[in-house]
Motif scaffolding. Structure first.
Motif, PDB file in Angstrom:
ATOM      1  N   GLU A  80      41.844 -40.459   8.867  1.00 57.34           N
ATOM      2  CA  GLU A  80      41.478 -39.740   7.644  1.00 57.34           C
ATOM      3  C   GLU A  80      41.576 -38.237   7.841  1.00 57.34           C
ATOM      4  N   LEU A  81      41.054 -37.734   8.949  1.00 57.94           N
ATOM      5  CA  LEU A  81      41.111 -36.300   9.220  1.00 57.94           C
ATOM      6  C   LEU A  81      42.557 -35.843   9.379  1.00 57.94           C
ATOM      7  N   THR A  82      43.369 -36.662  10.044  1.00 59.48           N
ATOM      8  CA  THR A  82      44.777 -36.310  10.245  1.00 59.48           C
ATOM      9  C   THR A  82      45.514 -36.231   8.923  1.00 59.48           C
ATOM     10  N   ASP A  83      45.328 -37.242   8.060  1.00 57.59           N
ATOM     11  CA  ASP A  83      46.040 -37.275   6.780  1.00 57.59           C
ATOM     12  C   ASP A  83      45.592 -36.158   5.838  1.00 57.59           C
ATOM     13  N   GLN A  84      44.285 -35.953   5.727  1.00 56.35           N
ATOM     14  CA  GLN A  84      43.770 -35.056   4.710  1.00 56.35           C
ATOM     15  C   GLN A  84      43.668 -33.599   5.150  1.00 56.35           C
ATOM     16  N   VAL A  85      43.547 -33.353   6.447  1.00 50.41           N
ATOM     17  CA  VAL A  85      43.356 -31.985   6.910  1.00 50.41           C
ATOM     18  C   VAL A  85      44.495 -31.515   7.809  1.00 50.41           C
ATOM     19  N   LEU A  86      44.691 -32.190   8.940  1.00 40.88           N
ATOM     20  CA  LEU A  86      45.652 -31.699   9.923  1.00 40.88           C
ATOM     21  C   LEU A  86      47.077 -31.699   9.387  1.00 40.88           C
ATOM     22  N   MET A  87      47.487 -32.780   8.715  1.00 44.90           N
ATOM     23  CA  MET A  87      48.822 -32.816   8.128  1.00 44.90           C
ATOM     24  C   MET A  87      48.976 -31.755   7.043  1.00 44.90           C
ATOM     25  N   SER A  88      47.922 -31.539   6.271  1.00 43.60           N
ATOM     26  CA  SER A  88      47.979 -30.524   5.214  1.00 43.60           C
ATOM     27  C   SER A  88      48.140 -29.126   5.784  1.00 43.60           C
ATOM     28  N   LEU A  89      47.582 -28.886   6.975  1.00 45.81           N
ATOM     29  CA  LEU A  89      47.727 -27.579   7.611  1.00 45.81           C
ATOM     30  C   LEU A  89      49.122 -27.383   8.199  1.00 45.81           C
ATOM     31  N   MET A  90      49.726 -28.461   8.706  1.00 45.24           N
ATOM     32  CA  MET A  90      51.046 -28.354   9.331  1.00 45.24           C
ATOM     33  C   MET A  90      52.187 -28.413   8.322  1.00 45.24           C
ATOM     34  N   PRO A  92      52.881 -26.887   5.331  1.00 43.13           N
ATOM     35  CA  PRO A  92      53.549 -25.638   4.896  1.00 43.13           C
ATOM     36  C   PRO A  92      54.460 -25.060   5.976  1.00 43.13           C
ATOM     37  N   LEU A  93      54.062 -25.166   7.230  1.00 39.25           N
ATOM     38  CA  LEU A  93      54.905 -24.702   8.336  1.00 39.25           C
ATOM     39  C   LEU A  93      56.196 -25.514   8.379  1.00 39.25           C
ATOM     40  N   PRO A 125      54.278 -25.820  22.038  1.00 38.99           N
ATOM     41  CA  PRO A 125      54.738 -27.163  21.646  1.00 38.99           C
ATOM     42  C   PRO A 125      54.684 -27.449  20.150  1.00 38.99           C
ATOM     43  N   LEU A 126      55.248 -26.558  19.336  1.00 40.95           N
ATOM     44  CA  LEU A 126      55.276 -26.804  17.902  1.00 40.95           C
ATOM     45  C   LEU A 126      56.266 -27.904  17.536  1.00 40.95           C
ATOM     46  N   ASP A 127      57.260 -28.137  18.399  1.00 43.38           N
ATOM     47  CA  ASP A 127      58.263 -29.156  18.082  1.00 43.38           C
ATOM     48  C   ASP A 127      57.645 -30.552  17.996  1.00 43.38           C
ATOM     49  N   GLY A 128      56.674 -30.846  18.857  1.00 47.06           N
ATOM     50  CA  GLY A 128      56.013 -32.148  18.785  1.00 47.06           C
ATOM     51  C   GLY A 128      55.250 -32.321  17.484  1.00 47.06           C
ATOM     52  N   LEU A 129      54.574 -31.273  17.032  1.00 43.19           N
ATOM     53  CA  LEU A 129      53.820 -31.340  15.789  1.00 43.19           C
ATOM     54  C   LEU A 129      54.745 -31.509  14.589  1.00 43.19           C
ATOM     55  N   MET A 130      55.872 -30.799  14.596  1.00 41.36           N
ATOM     56  CA  MET A 130      56.821 -30.924  13.489  1.00 41.36           C
ATOM     57  C   MET A 130      57.463 -32.319  13.468  1.00 41.36           C
ATOM     58  N   MET A 131      57.673 -32.887  14.653  1.00 45.74           N
ATOM     59  CA  MET A 131      58.203 -34.253  14.706  1.00 45.74           C
ATOM     60  C   MET A 131      57.182 -35.232  14.129  1.00 45.74           C
ATOM     61  N   GLN A 132      55.916 -34.977  14.364  1.00 46.56           N
ATOM     62  CA  GLN A 132      54.858 -35.820  13.813  1.00 46.56           C
ATOM     63  C   GLN A 132      54.851 -35.773  12.289  1.00 46.56           C
ATOM     64  N   VAL A 270      53.353 -14.707  16.465  1.00 49.46           N
ATOM     65  CA  VAL A 270      53.888 -15.336  15.253  1.00 49.46           C
ATOM     66  C   VAL A 270      55.310 -15.824  15.542  1.00 49.46           C
ATOM     67  N   PRO A 271      55.609 -17.112  15.346  1.00 47.81           N
ATOM     68  CA  PRO A 271      56.956 -17.617  15.632  1.00 47.81           C
ATOM     69  C   PRO A 271      57.977 -17.079  14.640  1.00 47.81           C
ATOM     70  N   LEU A 272      59.217 -16.966  15.085  1.00 49.69           N
ATOM     71  CA  LEU A 272      60.290 -16.550  14.185  1.00 49.69           C
ATOM     72  C   LEU A 272      60.613 -17.690  13.213  1.00 49.69           C
ATOM     73  N   PRO A 273      60.931 -17.369  11.951  1.00 52.67           N
ATOM     74  CA  PRO A 273      61.167 -18.406  10.934  1.00 52.67           C
ATOM     75  C   PRO A 273      62.565 -19.015  11.016  1.00 52.67           C
ATOM     76  N   THR A 274      62.816 -19.740  12.065  1.00 45.21           N
ATOM     77  CA  THR A 274      64.128 -20.355  12.244  1.00 45.21           C
ATOM     78  C   THR A 274      64.272 -21.595  11.364  1.00 45.21           C
ATOM     79  N   LYS A 275      65.517 -22.005  11.153  1.00 42.00           N
ATOM     80  CA  LYS A 275      65.808 -23.216  10.372  1.00 42.00           C
ATOM     81  C   LYS A 275      65.959 -24.392  11.339  1.00 42.00           C
TER      82      LYS A 275
END
Length: 327
Positions: A80-90, A92-93, A125-132, A270-275
């Protein structure tokens, strides 16, 4: 605060009910109102209802947090926390900042266990979070990816707790096998700190994949291996140097020096806004091997090399297709 309830892996998700339609008697239509006058009240009503639902949902979520009336599994994963909070925070990134394009999501099975193996890069390790986020938001079944993380993650205050809540667990074969046998998607990045902390000059060149422990785990569980290639993460923090003395003092694998960090202080973080592009390759089946195959070093070496080569080939292919680092 009360303790959360612990649930097993295979608990069924509640099914949604769809209300049936009912027949109504036709009546003469009223005179149409001007478009602007008709649309405005409807929009206000719809918006009001939507905000009421969000507010009610948020208050109910907070109540469950305070009373401990929520569920976690034996690894500490809080869906529940992952779906409603953590995913919502990631999100927009994922959607707005890195504008991640996802390919090959159909190669991830709709159900059952699978091991997703990806390249690792980017200094942090932002790549792991984006893969999630990619797996959850783009897979038709909205599956959750359970990432295997390094020991350092679970030694850091706050980060440790958030990682557990998001479904991450220690990168050991025992935990990975239990998750796979329970039908979970498990993500691993075998390069580890060698990949995430490599200099910018070695970008998109895969480092050593260890001794093939992830292959042995997949063989024991009889689950497919899905190679994953991530382009875009290498450039978010171009690592041009490594202050090894500082790293030793802090007890971390490396202390990155980039064109903006540490020179600009917190702003340099702050990470660079790469595609980005995340592509999931065709799965490699493991269920056709006998049980003793997990102990065969030659087989593990061959399968590890096959996975690594497939990821590397896809990286080169995506780089050729890429128009720009930022667009």
């Amino acid at each position: 605060m009360a303790d959360a309830k612990v649930i097993p892996f295979d608990e069924d998700r509640p099914r949604r009910r769809i209300a049936g339609a009912r027949r109504v008697r036709a009546v003469p239509a009223p005179a149409p109102a001007p478009a602007e006058e008709a649309a405005e009240p409807a929009a206000e009503k719809s918006g009001g209802v939507d905000w009421d639902r969000r507010l009610a949902g948020g208050l109910a979520f907070l109540r469950r947090r305070v009373t401990g009336d929520y569920e976690v599994d034996e690894f500490g994963y809080d869906k529940e926390l992952t779906d409603q909070v953590l995913m919502s925070l990631m999100r927009p990134l994922f959607d707005k900042y890195f504008r991640v394009e996802v390919k090959g999501i159909e190669n991830i099975p709709a159900e059952g266990g699978a091991l997703i193996v990806a390249n690792h890069s980017g200094t942090l390790p932002l790549d792991g979070l984006m893969m999630q986020v990619a797996v959850h938001d783009h897979h038709p079944a909205q599956r959750h990816l359970r990432l295997l993380a390094a020991d350092l993650v679970f030694m850091l205050p706050v980060v440790n707790e958030l990682a557990r809540k998001a479904g991450h667990t220690l990168a050991c074969s025992e935990d990975a096998q239990r998750l796979l046998e329970a039908g979970e998607l498990v993500g691993v990045m075998p390069e580890g700190f060698k990949g995430i902390g490599k200099p910018f000059g070695d970008r998109y060149k895969l480092q050593r994949f260890g001794r093939g422990g992830f292959v042995s785990t997949a063989l024991r569980a009889g689950t497919p291996i899905v190679p994953c290639s991530i382009v875009g993460a290498e450039e978010i923090y171009p690592m041009v140097g490594n202050a090894k003395t500082v790293a030793r003092l802090l007890g971390i694998p490396y202390f990155p020096i980039t064109p903006t960090f540490p020179w600009l202080g917190p702003l340099g973080a702050v990470p660079l806004p790469t595609k980005w592009t995340i592509q999931f390759g065709e799965p490699i089946a493991t269920d056709g091997y006998p049980p003793e195959a997990a102990e065969d070093p030659m087989l593990m070496f061959n399968l590890t090399d096959e996975v690594r080569e497939q990821i590397q080939h896809t990286l080169y292919k995506l780089l050729v297709q890429r128009r720009s680092v930022f667009f």
